[in-house]
Design an enzyme around this catalytic site. Structure first.
Site, short mmCIF file in Angstrom:
data_model
loop_
_atom_site.label_atom_id
_atom_site.label_comp_id
_atom_site.label_asym_id
_atom_site.label_seq_id
_atom_site.Cartn_x
_atom_site.Cartn_y
_atom_site.Cartn_z
N LEU A 243 0.82 -1.21 0.00
CA LEU A 243 0.00 0.00 0.00
C LEU A 243 0.85 1.26 0.00
O LEU A 243 1.66 1.47 0.91
CB LEU A 243 -0.93 0.00 1.22
CG LEU A 243 -1.87 1.21 1.34
CD1 LEU A 243 -2.85 1.24 0.17
CD2 LEU A 243 -2.61 1.17 2.67
N ASP A 244 0.67 2.09 -1.04
CA ASP A 244 1.36 3.39 -1.17
C ASP A 244 2.88 3.28 -1.13
O ASP A 244 3.57 4.21 -0.73
CB ASP A 244 0.89 4.36 -0.08
CG ASP A 244 -0.59 4.69 -0.19
OD1 ASP A 244 -1.09 4.69 -1.32
OD2 ASP A 244 -1.23 4.94 0.84
N GLU A 245 3.39 2.12 -1.57
CA GLU A 245 4.84 1.91 -1.56
C GLU A 245 5.42 1.76 -2.96
O GLU A 245 6.61 1.49 -3.12
CB GLU A 245 5.18 0.65 -0.73
CG GLU A 245 4.83 0.74 0.74
CD GLU A 245 5.82 1.60 1.52
OE1 GLU A 245 6.89 1.93 0.97
OE2 GLU A 245 5.52 1.94 2.68
#
Length: 299
Positions: A243-245
Site C-alpha cells: 500500500l502506497d509503496e
C-alpha cells in the site's frame, strides 16, 4: 466532443507517423550508445532527442530514452523490433520501442471526489494529455453526467470488501475488452487485490494525498494536521501490492501554517493532487518513465 477528440488524436498520429521512441535499461558498459545510434542510423532514423543516466559508470545501471524520426516507420516496425534483439542480447537490455502512430488507451477509476478526474478530462480536452480515454469506472454515480457528456463510456460498478473479487473480475474484463494500456486511479478509494495489480504491472497510476513516505494510508490530512506539519504534498506512483509503496513518478508540496485546519489543508492539497497526477500520467503516456527496482527514472 468525442468526435473532436478523435480528430485531435488522428491529427497527432498523422503528424507523428514517422516518430518513434526507444527506452533501454541495462548494466552500464562501454559501447551502448554507439551501438544503438549506429543501429538507428542504418535503418534511416535521425535521433531528435536523447536523455541518459548512469547510476555508476563502474558496475552500475544505464538508462536511456531516445526519440527519433524515421521515414516510412510503420513499414519498418517489425524489422526494427526483430533486428534490435541482437544488440539487446549483447548488452543484456530491457528495452521497448513505441511509435507516434500508437496512442495509448486509458481507463480512469474514480469514486466520489471528482477534482482529479476533472483535471484529467480538462487536459485531455485541451489536447495536452494525448490518449484515448476508453472508459471511466466508478463505484459511485457522481461522475456519470460529466463523463457521458464527453462521449466517454461510463461504468458504475459498486465495490466493497464483500464483493471485491466479483467487481475486479468485471473490471478486468472491461479493461481487456477496451484493450486498455494504462489505468489511472483518480481518487479511487478502493484497495486493489494482488490479482488485479499483477495483471497490469507498472500500468496502474495512483495519486496519494500526502508527500510519501509520510502519512501512508487513510486520512493523511487529519494526521498531518495532528502532527503540525508546515508542508503538505501529493504523490503519484505506480501501484504495487504494498500500500502506497510503489515507485514514485512525481511529487509536489505546498506550505501551510498553524492557521490552517484540516478543511483548509484539504482545499490546498487538492490543487497539488490534480497537477501531480496530470504530470505523472502525461509522462507515462510519453514513455518518459523507466522503473528500476522500487524507483523511477523520469526523462
Amino acid at each position: 466532443m468525442k468526435k473532436l477528440i478523435q480528430e485531435q488524436i488522428q491529427s497527432f498520429q498523422e503528424s507523428n507517423e514517422n516518430k518513434g521512441r526507444l527506452l533501454i535499461s541495462c548494466p552500464d558498459q562501454p559501447g551502448i550508445v554507439s551501438h544503438v545510434s549506429d543501429f538507428l542510423f542504418k535503418h534511416g532514423a535521425n535521433i531528435i532527442e536523447s536523455s541518459q543516466y548512469s547510476t555508476n559508470p563502474e558496475g552500475g545501471m544505464f538508462f536511456i530514452r531516445i526519440e527519433f524520426d524515421c521515414p516510412k516507420l510503420r513499414s519498418k516496425e517489425v524489422e526494427l523490433r526483430e533486428q534490435f534483439h541482437m544488440i539487446a542480447e549483447k548488452f543484456s537490455m530491457d528495452w521497448k520501442f513505441t511509435f507516434g502512430y500508437e496512442v495509448k488507451k486509458t481507463a480512469i477509476f474514480v469514486s466520489k471526489e471528482l477534482y482529479c478526474l476533472r483535471e484529467l478530462l480538462w487536459e485531455w480536452q485541451n489536447g495536452d494529455l494525448m490518449t484515448d480515454i476508453a472508459l471511466v469506472v466508478s463505484n459511485h454515480e457522481d461522475s456519470r453526467n460529466i463523463v457521458e457528456s464527453l462521449g466517454i463510456p461510463f461504468y458504475h460498478i459498486p465495490a466493497s470488501k464483500e464483493n471485491r473479487a466479483e467487481v475486479e473480475e468485471r473490471q478486468l474484463q472491461l479493461l481487456k475488452e477496451y484493450n486498455v494500456d494504462v489505468i489511472v486511479l483518480a481518487r479511487y478509494m478502493q484497495i486493489l487485490t494482488p490479482t488485479f495489480v499483477e495483471a497490469h504491472p507498472f500500468k496502474i497510476i495512483n495519486i496519494h494525498h500526502s508527500f510519501l513516505p509520510a502519512f501512508v494510508g487513510a486520512r493523511p490530512y487529519e494526521r498531518a494536521y495532528d502532527r503540525g506539519v508546515k508542508l503538505i504534498g501529493a504523490t503519484s506512483h505506480y501501484v504495487t501490492n504494498d500500500l502506497d509503496e510503489g515507485p514514485i513518478i512525481e511529487q509536489d508540496i505546498m506550505r501551510v501554517d498553524h492557521r490552517d485546519n484540516v478543511k483548509d489543508m484539504k482545499k490546498i492539497g487538492r490543487s497539488v493532487e490534480r497537477s501531480v497526477l496530470a504530470r505523472a500520467v502525461k509522462w507515462h503516456l510519453e514513455d518518459r518513465v523507466i522503473v528500476h527496482e522500487n524507483k523511477t527514472i523520469v526523462f
